[in-house]
Design a protein around this motif. Structure first.
Motif, PDB file in Angstrom:
ATOM      1  N   PRO A 108      28.392  19.925  29.676  1.00 25.19           N
ATOM      2  CA  PRO A 108      28.950  19.706  28.474  1.00 25.19           C
ATOM      3  C   PRO A 108      28.790  20.959  27.678  1.00 25.19           C
ATOM      4  O   PRO A 108      29.649  21.052  26.661  1.00 25.19           O
ATOM      5  CB  PRO A 108      28.557  18.358  28.082  1.00 25.19           C
ATOM      6  N   LEU A 109      27.698  21.553  27.877  1.00 20.22           N
ATOM      7  CA  LEU A 109      27.248  22.575  26.868  1.00 20.22           C
ATOM      8  C   LEU A 109      27.433  24.123  27.264  1.00 20.22           C
ATOM      9  O   LEU A 109      27.362  25.010  26.703  1.00 20.22           O
ATOM     10  CB  LEU A 109      25.686  22.556  26.555  1.00 20.22           C
ATOM     11  N   SER A 110      28.279  24.155  28.396  1.00 21.38           N
ATOM     12  CA  SER A 110      28.342  25.455  29.043  1.00 21.38           C
ATOM     13  C   SER A 110      29.439  26.088  28.511  1.00 21.38           C
ATOM     14  O   SER A 110      29.641  27.294  28.722  1.00 21.38           O
ATOM     15  CB  SER A 110      28.374  25.341  30.659  1.00 21.38           C
ATOM     16  N   GLY A 111      30.731  25.215  28.029  1.00 16.74           N
ATOM     17  CA  GLY A 111      31.764  25.989  27.706  1.00 16.74           C
ATOM     18  C   GLY A 111      32.858  25.983  28.752  1.00 16.74           C
ATOM     19  O   GLY A 111      34.176  26.240  28.554  1.00 16.74           O
ATOM     20  N   GLY A 112      32.603  25.717  29.930  1.00 15.87           N
ATOM     21  CA  GLY A 112      33.270  25.326  31.409  1.00 15.87           C
ATOM     22  C   GLY A 112      33.176  26.646  32.048  1.00 15.87           C
ATOM     23  O   GLY A 112      32.658  27.609  31.853  1.00 15.87           O
ATOM     24  N   LEU A 113      34.020  26.357  33.205  1.00 17.09           N
ATOM     25  CA  LEU A 113      33.743  27.422  34.365  1.00 17.09           C
ATOM     26  C   LEU A 113      34.192  28.821  33.855  1.00 17.09           C
ATOM     27  O   LEU A 113      33.752  29.817  34.457  1.00 17.09           O
ATOM     28  CB  LEU A 113      34.400  26.779  35.518  1.00 17.09           C
ATOM     29  N   TYR A 114      35.352  28.747  33.110  1.00 20.88           N
ATOM     30  CA  TYR A 114      36.101  30.032  32.727  1.00 20.88           C
ATOM     31  C   TYR A 114      35.189  30.834  31.605  1.00 20.88           C
ATOM     32  O   TYR A 114      34.843  31.963  31.765  1.00 20.88           O
ATOM     33  CB  TYR A 114      37.412  29.895  32.215  1.00 20.88           C
ATOM     34  N   ARG A 115      34.498  30.141  30.754  1.00 21.56           N
ATOM     35  CA  ARG A 115      33.726  30.881  29.455  1.00 21.56           C
ATOM     36  C   ARG A 115      32.407  31.040  30.157  1.00 21.56           C
ATOM     37  O   ARG A 115      31.725  31.991  29.748  1.00 21.56           O
ATOM     38  CB  ARG A 115      33.776  29.772  28.462  1.00 21.56           C
ATOM     39  N   ASP A 116      31.792  30.128  31.047  1.00 21.61           N
ATOM     40  CA  ASP A 116      30.421  30.317  31.453  1.00 21.61           C
ATOM     41  C   ASP A 116      30.426  31.202  32.628  1.00 21.61           C
ATOM     42  O   ASP A 116      29.128  31.883  32.679  1.00 21.61           O
ATOM     43  CB  ASP A 116      29.845  28.986  31.572  1.00 21.61           C
ATOM     44  N   THR A 117      31.018  31.245  33.476  1.00 20.71           N
ATOM     45  CA  THR A 117      30.816  31.982  34.871  1.00 20.71           C
ATOM     46  C   THR A 117      31.915  33.099  34.937  1.00 20.71           C
ATOM     47  O   THR A 117      31.660  34.192  35.135  1.00 20.71           O
ATOM     48  CB  THR A 117      31.062  30.990  35.795  1.00 20.71           C
ATOM     49  N   LEU A 118      33.252  32.846  34.961  1.00 18.52           N
ATOM     50  CA  LEU A 118      34.299  33.751  35.115  1.00 18.52           C
ATOM     51  C   LEU A 118      34.279  34.900  33.831  1.00 18.52           C
ATOM     52  O   LEU A 118      34.836  35.971  34.091  1.00 18.52           O
ATOM     53  CB  LEU A 118      35.819  33.257  35.367  1.00 18.52           C
ATOM     54  N   ILE A 119      33.653  34.507  32.683  1.00 16.27           N
ATOM     55  CA  ILE A 119      33.572  35.508  31.658  1.00 16.27           C
ATOM     56  C   ILE A 119      33.160  36.785  32.123  1.00 16.27           C
ATOM     57  O   ILE A 119      33.443  37.922  31.660  1.00 16.27           O
ATOM     58  CB  ILE A 119      33.179  34.898  30.557  1.00 16.27           C
ATOM     59  N   HIS A 120      32.195  36.791  33.112  1.00 14.41           N
ATOM     60  CA  HIS A 120      31.632  37.870  33.582  1.00 14.41           C
ATOM     61  C   HIS A 120      32.623  39.011  34.404  1.00 14.41           C
ATOM     62  O   HIS A 120      32.581  40.176  34.141  1.00 14.41           O
ATOM     63  CB  HIS A 120      30.176  37.698  34.504  1.00 14.41           C
ATOM     64  N   ASP A 121      33.476  37.951  35.263  1.00 13.54           N
ATOM     65  CA  ASP A 121      34.314  38.602  36.150  1.00 13.54           C
ATOM     66  C   ASP A 121      35.571  39.447  34.987  1.00 13.54           C
ATOM     67  O   ASP A 121      35.952  40.564  35.258  1.00 13.54           O
ATOM     68  CB  ASP A 121      35.030  37.904  36.970  1.00 13.54           C
ATOM     69  N   PHE A 122      35.702  38.863  34.152  1.00 11.04           N
ATOM     70  CA  PHE A 122      36.816  39.446  32.894  1.00 11.04           C
ATOM     71  C   PHE A 122      36.147  40.404  32.321  1.00 11.04           C
ATOM     72  O   PHE A 122      36.957  41.233  32.099  1.00 11.04           O
ATOM     73  CB  PHE A 122      37.083  38.165  32.049  1.00 11.04           C
ATOM     74  N   ASP A 123      34.921  40.370  31.863  1.00  4.44           N
ATOM     75  CA  ASP A 123      34.338  41.586  31.118  1.00  4.44           C
ATOM     76  C   ASP A 123      34.329  42.695  32.228  1.00  4.44           C
ATOM     77  O   ASP A 123      34.878  43.877  31.662  1.00  4.44           O
ATOM     78  CB  ASP A 123      33.146  41.364  30.639  1.00  4.44           C
ATOM     79  N   VAL A 124      33.794  42.385  33.232  1.00  2.00           N
ATOM     80  CA  VAL A 124      33.545  43.587  34.107  1.00  2.00           C
ATOM     81  C   VAL A 124      34.967  44.208  34.982  1.00  2.00           C
ATOM     82  O   VAL A 124      35.258  45.398  35.233  1.00  2.00           O
ATOM     83  CB  VAL A 124      32.633  43.612  35.597  1.00  2.00           C
ATOM     84  N   LEU A 125      35.883  43.404  34.818  1.00  2.00           N
ATOM     85  CA  LEU A 125      37.409  44.063  35.271  1.00  2.00           C
ATOM     86  C   LEU A 125      37.764  44.992  34.198  1.00  2.00           C
ATOM     87  O   LEU A 125      38.349  46.056  34.499  1.00  2.00           O
ATOM     88  CB  LEU A 125      38.153  42.853  35.288  1.00  2.00           C
ATOM     89  N   ARG A 126      37.750  44.833  32.924  1.00  2.00           N
ATOM     90  CA  ARG A 126      38.203  45.742  31.984  1.00  2.00           C
ATOM     91  C   ARG A 126      37.027  46.853  32.258  1.00  2.00           C
ATOM     92  O   ARG A 126      37.722  48.018  31.934  1.00  2.00           O
ATOM     93  CB  ARG A 126      37.790  45.043  30.342  1.00  2.00           C
ATOM     94  N   TRP A 127      35.708  46.697  32.195  1.00  2.00           N
ATOM     95  CA  TRP A 127      35.010  47.927  31.945  1.00  2.00           C
ATOM     96  C   TRP A 127      35.274  48.696  33.348  1.00  2.00           C
ATOM     97  O   TRP A 127      35.068  49.899  33.024  1.00  2.00           O
ATOM     98  CB  TRP A 127      33.480  47.102  32.152  1.00  2.00           C
ATOM     99  N   VAL A 128      35.282  48.248  34.610  1.00  2.00           N
ATOM    100  CA  VAL A 128      35.697  49.000  35.764  1.00  2.00           C
ATOM    101  C   VAL A 128      36.974  49.663  35.697  1.00  2.00           C
ATOM    102  O   VAL A 128      37.166  50.892  35.785  1.00  2.00           O
ATOM    103  CB  VAL A 128      35.512  48.232  37.095  1.00  2.00           C
ATOM    104  N   THR A 129      37.992  48.981  35.408  1.00  2.00           N
ATOM    105  CA  THR A 129      39.462  49.552  35.307  1.00  2.00           C
ATOM    106  C   THR A 129      39.805  50.425  34.108  1.00  2.00           C
ATOM    107  O   THR A 129      40.644  51.299  34.361  1.00  2.00           O
ATOM    108  CB  THR A 129      40.384  48.380  35.548  1.00  2.00           C
ATOM    109  N   GLY A 130      39.172  50.012  32.976  1.00  2.00           N
ATOM    110  CA  GLY A 130      39.423  50.622  31.672  1.00  2.00           C
ATOM    111  C   GLY A 130      40.913  50.138  31.217  1.00  2.00           C
ATOM    112  O   GLY A 130      41.469  50.884  30.343  1.00  2.00           O
TER     113      GLY A 130
END
Length: 340
Positions: free
Chosen positions: A160-182
């Motif tokens: 309940p404190l994590s923010g959910g799977l998208y905000r807690d885990t997949l947020i890393h994939d979202f960040d690095v997707l932007r960073w790698v591809t530009g």
């Protein structure tokens, strides 16, 4: 340099160990909601424990590292900014957009430093992928496939404190997707499943998720995550272009087995946790923070970068709830925040 470390749980302990060994760090002041835990870590490292957060700011430090529960991040970032202190903070800034925007505005108003802890930007594999994409080695990039799979779920109390799977885990994939591809994400369509243990349904979360993302250059990406990957901790990114195809996270410890007769054997010692898989990256991001504080390099991941990843996660939550594609323009925070 004297650094205050607020939070001495798993990642706080790792960061404190790294900083305690750093040649440019003279001493640490450690504090935690559990004072005994902070005292025990300080004793092991030969550092100083503070009875509470107030002492971090009263005793005088040159920078602050925040590794507390997420709910405390935004307030501590703001307090450090008002004290004129540079901050390294584990992701995310906050569990909601208003809290994130307010904290960013405080930092920008104070003119201080906020570096966010997206450690994949410091991983050798992701750095190599970024170089391959930016150099043109892949030609026109058309497809990206990302996955993050935890071997075992977190505790029921954490969910309940994590923010959910998208905000807690997949947020890393979202960040690095932007960073790698530009490139920026313009639209998402997300789905999630809570068919696993009941604790996910009770927390209003999902244990498995999948997202289709459209980038601003028409590249298509998918990102999947699960809390229940018994084979091991699996983090990969595949990037396919018109000229070549590469993968991040494929090595002799990747927890995946081939069914082909001539395929590679299953890993004898698969990765089990993110702390193990990304150990060198966690150390590298703190080394970068010290360099940023000393004025030797630019901030590699500021609050606005972290905000973009959170906006993608928010769009995914909206898409999952409403069963429809969501454009990033529907998510607040794309413009400059106003500090009130």
């Amino acid at each position: 340099m004297r650094i205050g470390v607020i939070g001495t749980g798993r990642i706080g302990t790792i960061h404190a160990n790294t900083l305690s060994r750093h040649r440019d760090v003279g001493s640490l002041i450690l504090t935690d909601a559990d004072p005994t835990r902070a005292q025990e870590l300080a004793h092991r490292l030969g550092e100083t424990a503070a009875p509470g957060m107030d002492e971090i700011f009263r005793w005088g430090v040159d920078a602050v590292v925040i590794t507390t529960a997420t709910a405390a991040h935004a307030d501590l970032i703001g307090r450090a900014a008002r004290s004129g202190l540079p901050v390294f903070c584990e992701k995310p800034i906050a569990l909601d957009l208003p809290g994130s925007l307010h904290a960013i505005a405080e930092v920008e108003t104070a003119g201080t430093i906020l570096q966010m802890g997206f450690q994949r930007r410091f991983d050798a594999g992701y750095s190599g992928a970024r170089e391959a994409v930016r150099s043109g080695r892949l030609g026109r990039l058309h497809t990206v496939r990302a996955t993050t799979s935890d071997q075992a779920p977190p505790s029921a109390a954490y969910l309940p404190l994590s923010g959910g799977l998208y905000r807690d885990t997949l947020i890393h994939d979202f960040d690095v997707l932007r960073w790698v591809t530009g490139h920026e994400v313009t639209e998402v369509y997300a789905a999630g499943s809570d068919a696993g243990p009941t604790m996910f349904r009770e927390a209003g979360d999902v244990d498995t998720a999948a997202v289709v993302l459209v980038l601003d250059d028409a590249t298509l990406a998918t990102a999947t995550a699960t809390r229940l990957n018994g084979a091991g901790y699996d983090v990969r990114m595949e990037l396919a272009g018109e000229l070549d195809q590469i993968v991040v996270g494929l090595d002799d410890r990747t927890p995946i087995a081939s069914t082909e007769p001539t395929g590679p054997p299953a890993a004898s010692k698969p990765w089990t946790t993110f702390l193990e898989r990304f150990g060198p990256a966690y150390e590298a991001e703190l080394n970068a923070f010290i360099e940023v504080v000393r004025g030797e390099r630019a901030n590699p991941c500021d609050g606005r970068e972290a905000l973009q990843a959170l906006r993608i996660a928010e769009a995914c939550e909206m898409s999952r709830r409403e069963h429809r594609p969501v454009r990033l323009g529907e998510v607040p925070g794309g413009r400059e925040p106003v500090l009130r």
